[in-house]
Design a protein around this motif. Structure first.
Motif, short mmCIF file in Angstrom:
data_model
loop_
_atom_site.label_atom_id
_atom_site.label_comp_id
_atom_site.label_asym_id
_atom_site.label_seq_id
_atom_site.Cartn_x
_atom_site.Cartn_y
_atom_site.Cartn_z
N CYS A 138 0.83 -1.21 0.00
CA CYS A 138 0.00 0.00 0.00
C CYS A 138 0.86 1.26 0.00
O CYS A 138 1.38 1.65 1.05
N PRO A 139 1.01 1.91 -1.15
CA PRO A 139 1.83 3.13 -1.18
C PRO A 139 1.22 4.28 -0.40
O PRO A 139 1.94 5.16 0.07
N VAL A 140 -0.11 4.32 -0.27
CA VAL A 140 -0.72 5.37 0.54
C VAL A 140 -0.25 5.24 1.99
O VAL A 140 -0.03 6.23 2.69
N CYS A 141 -0.05 3.99 2.44
CA CYS A 141 0.37 3.74 3.81
C CYS A 141 1.83 4.10 4.04
O CYS A 141 2.18 4.67 5.08
N VAL A 153 7.35 -1.75 -9.45
CA VAL A 153 5.93 -2.05 -9.31
C VAL A 153 5.61 -3.25 -10.18
O VAL A 153 6.02 -3.31 -11.34
N ALA A 154 4.88 -4.20 -9.63
CA ALA A 154 4.48 -5.39 -10.38
C ALA A 154 2.97 -5.53 -10.33
O ALA A 154 2.36 -5.36 -9.27
N GLU A 163 -0.06 3.07 -10.04
CA GLU A 163 0.73 3.07 -8.82
C GLU A 163 2.12 3.65 -9.05
O GLU A 163 2.66 4.37 -8.21
N ALA A 164 2.70 3.33 -10.21
CA ALA A 164 4.03 3.86 -10.52
C ALA A 164 4.00 5.38 -10.62
O ALA A 164 4.91 6.07 -10.14
N LEU A 165 2.96 5.94 -11.21
CA LEU A 165 2.83 7.39 -11.31
C LEU A 165 2.70 8.02 -9.92
O LEU A 165 3.27 9.08 -9.65
N PHE A 166 1.97 7.36 -9.04
CA PHE A 166 1.85 7.85 -7.67
C PHE A 166 3.20 7.83 -6.97
O PHE A 166 3.60 8.81 -6.30
#
Length: 313
Positions: A138-141, A153-154, A163-166
């Motif tokens: 979880c990148p937000v976490c 990122v996979a 997700e990669a852009l984030f």
């Protein structure tokens, strides 16, 4: 397995003993409502090695420690936590019935806090890699803690690119892993390239090593190293009970809820990750407060109506 008395109806049954479910039970117990919690013991929160974005813990807290604290808080109100899986949920005219291997329980209201199961790549020692924070979910976490690291990122093309852009906001080096060149469209390659995101094709394997992972290439070329892998592969939403009871879910399986976390089935609530919202502990706590308060008010209104009928009759 802890047994329970099937003939003893409860005001509320909470299905799921993660942060959201336990928080809801605390609120309900403090409203002087009778509550039972069903726990299968395999919640997502247990995988969290340490989170720094849970309000109130500036030094961070592990998922396991947070659950221990919440369970202690629940037990202070003598609320039953049953180690059992609810296999079927049915709505009757006046209540819900919950069927488990240990028996049948009746409850006036039900709160589903059944969560989700993250999908992750097949890696030897995956749980150890998650505990070491080389594999993250979880990148937000926790993207803040990955700032400046070499990040990969996979996942399926659409999810991986998003997700990669984030994550590109946090690190100058972000790449997307792909098993075959055909798995990534030209459009995605153009968007990724414009954002400074590399795409590594023909990835054969991922091997935890030291404080990172080796990315093994299928063509025999030298392995490449990354510090952190984010698995952006989606998740399986545990919404079967809700769907079986007639609640509306979206195309991904998330339960649709209203402003008080109530589903399309009256008296049935969904909180935490299983509900359509941002999958965060803080959000689950908010859901718990909203649902528990709405249930308490509904039970009070039901009691008042019954009193009026008795006085009138």
């Amino acid at each position: 397995m802890q047994n329970f008395i099937g003939d003893q109806a409860r005001d509320v049954a909470v299905v799921g003993a993660g942060p959201a479910g336990l928080a809801a039970a605390v609120y309900l117990a403090r409203f002087l409502r009778s509550v039972i919690i069903f726990d299968t013991g395999d919640g997502r929160a247990k995988l969290i090695p340490k989170t720094y974005n849970c309000p109130g813990f500036p030094d961070g807290i592990s998922g396991e420690d947070l659950l221990v604290r919440l369970r202690e808080q629940v037990k202070a109100y003598a609320t039953d936590i049953v180690q059992d899986k609810v296999e079927r949920l049915e709505r009757t005219e006046e209540a819900f019935t919950l069927t488990t291997a240990g028996g049948v329980m009746r409850a006036s209201y039900v709160v589903l806090a059944t969560g989700v199961i993250d999908k992750a790549p097949t890696i030897v020692g995956l749980r150890e890699a998650i505990a070491a924070r080389t594999v993250r979910l979880c990148p937000v976490c926790d993207a803040y803690e990955a700032a400046g690291h070499r990040i990969a990122v996979a996942g399926p093309e659409r999810l991986a690119l998003k997700e990669a852009l984030f994550l590109r906001h946090y690190s100058p080096f972000v790449c997307i892993l792909s098993n075959r060149p055909a798995d990534i469209s030209q459009t995605t390659r153009l968007v990724a390239g414009a954002a400074g995101i590399e795409i590594w094709d023909i990835v054969d394997d991922l091997v935890p090593r030291g404080s990172g992972l080796d990315v093994v290439m299928a063509d025999g070329s030298p392995s490449r190293q990354i510090d952190v892998l984010y698995a952006s592969m989606g998740c399986d939403v545990r919404s079967e009970l809700a769907a079986g009871a007639g609640a509306h879910c979206d195309e991904d399986g998330y339960i649709l809820v209203g402003p008080h976390s109530e589903t399309s089935v009256q008296g049935l609530y969904a909180i935490g990750d299983v509900a359509k919202a941002l999958n965060q502990i803080a959000v689950g706590f908010g859901h718990a407060a909203l649902a528990a308060t709405h249930i308490h008010n509904a039970l009070s209104a039901r009691r008042d109506r019954a009193t009026l009928r008795a006085e009138a009759g």
